[in-house]
Design a protein around this motif. Structure first.
Motif, short mmCIF file in Angstrom:
data_model
loop_
_atom_site.label_atom_id
_atom_site.label_comp_id
_atom_site.label_asym_id
_atom_site.label_seq_id
_atom_site.Cartn_x
_atom_site.Cartn_y
_atom_site.Cartn_z
N LYS A 184 0.84 -1.20 0.00
CA LYS A 184 0.00 0.00 0.00
C LYS A 184 0.88 1.25 0.00
O LYS A 184 0.59 2.22 -0.71
CB LYS A 184 -0.93 0.01 1.22
CG LYS A 184 -1.88 1.19 1.20
CD LYS A 184 -2.87 1.15 2.34
CE LYS A 184 -3.79 2.36 2.26
NZ LYS A 184 -4.66 2.49 3.42
N GLU A 238 -9.09 -5.14 -1.16
CA GLU A 238 -10.02 -4.32 -1.92
C GLU A 238 -9.73 -2.83 -1.83
O GLU A 238 -10.23 -2.04 -2.62
CB GLU A 238 -11.46 -4.61 -1.47
CG GLU A 238 -11.88 -6.04 -1.79
CD GLU A 238 -13.26 -6.38 -1.28
OE1 GLU A 238 -13.94 -5.49 -0.75
OE2 GLU A 238 -13.65 -7.54 -1.42
N ASP A 239 -8.92 -2.44 -0.85
CA ASP A 239 -8.57 -1.03 -0.69
C ASP A 239 -7.35 -0.65 -1.53
O ASP A 239 -6.88 0.49 -1.46
CB ASP A 239 -8.28 -0.70 0.78
CG ASP A 239 -9.50 -0.94 1.65
OD1 ASP A 239 -10.62 -0.78 1.14
OD2 ASP A 239 -9.33 -1.28 2.84
N ASN A 294 -7.39 2.53 -3.59
CA ASN A 294 -7.72 3.80 -2.94
C ASN A 294 -6.63 4.86 -3.07
O ASN A 294 -6.94 6.01 -3.40
CB ASN A 294 -8.07 3.58 -1.47
CG ASN A 294 -9.45 2.97 -1.31
OD1 ASN A 294 -10.21 2.86 -2.26
ND2 ASN A 294 -9.78 2.56 -0.10
#
Length: 199
Positions: free
Chosen positions: A61, A117-118, A121
């Motif tokens: 991320k 699923e993020d 973002n």
């Protein structure tokens, strides 16, 4: 004689890990971006990276965030140059496609398919900030920048994942998707100019 590792601040250590993760992504694909591989590349321990990122997903991320910020900054500068100089929007197209081709598209897709699923973002947030910045001082009815951004990003992402095989299967040059995206932007800009002239 023992080799002493240079002590880094937490921020520098995180930045070094993200740089190494980006290198691994470009060299070997998203599956290569693991805590172990990154730790080995920067001479740190697995535990050290766990402390900074919490998990492999946390590292990935952070990498996505870094990619999104640097890419949207470059795209934003190119858009502003194109506006100021009246230059060809192909530079904007190339920067966007390059960002996804150099691992960003594969990493985001791989993370989503792995259950994170993020994962998109950070990319979506960075793009949203860019669109807001580029829309400042421009009539949104006159300049549908959101629609242009949606079209360009989806085309670039799709091209990163399937562009090569699809172009080959259709007997088209590998660069065809970039040409189509650039022509769409040119047509949109020309239509806006024509609307202004008529008004």
């Amino acid at each position: 004689m023992s080799i002493q590792r240079k002590r880094l601040s937490p921020e520098d250590s995180r930045a070094a890990a993200v740089r190494a993760a980006r290198e691994l992504l470009i060299e070997a694909g998203p599956q290569a971006v693991t805590l172990k591989a990154v730790a080995g590349r920067i001479g740190r321990t697995h535990a050290n990276l766990l402390h900074h990122f919490g998990s492999a997903a946390g590292l990935q991320k952070a990498l996505i965030e870094s990619l999104a910020e640097s890419v949207t900054a470059q795209i934003g500068e190119a858009v502003l140059r194109a506006r100021a100089e009246g230059s060809d929007p192909r530079e904007v197209v190339d920067l966007t496609f390059d960002a996804f081709d150099r691992g960003g598209g594969a990493l985001a897709s791989w993370m989503v398919l792995s259950g994170n699923e993020d994962a998109l973002n950070p990319i979506l947030e960075a793009i949203h900030r860019l669109v807001d910045k580029l829309g400042e001082g421009h009539d949104t009815a006159d300049a549908p920048i959101e629609e242009q951004t949606l079209s360009l990003v989806l085309t670039a992402l799709g091209n990163a994942l399937l562009g090569g095989p699809m172009a080959a299967a259709l007997g088209l040059p590998r660069e065809k998707a970039r040409e189509i995206a650039a022509n769409q932007l040119r047509a949109s800009i020309a239509a806006k100019r024509e609307t202004r002239t008529e008004a």
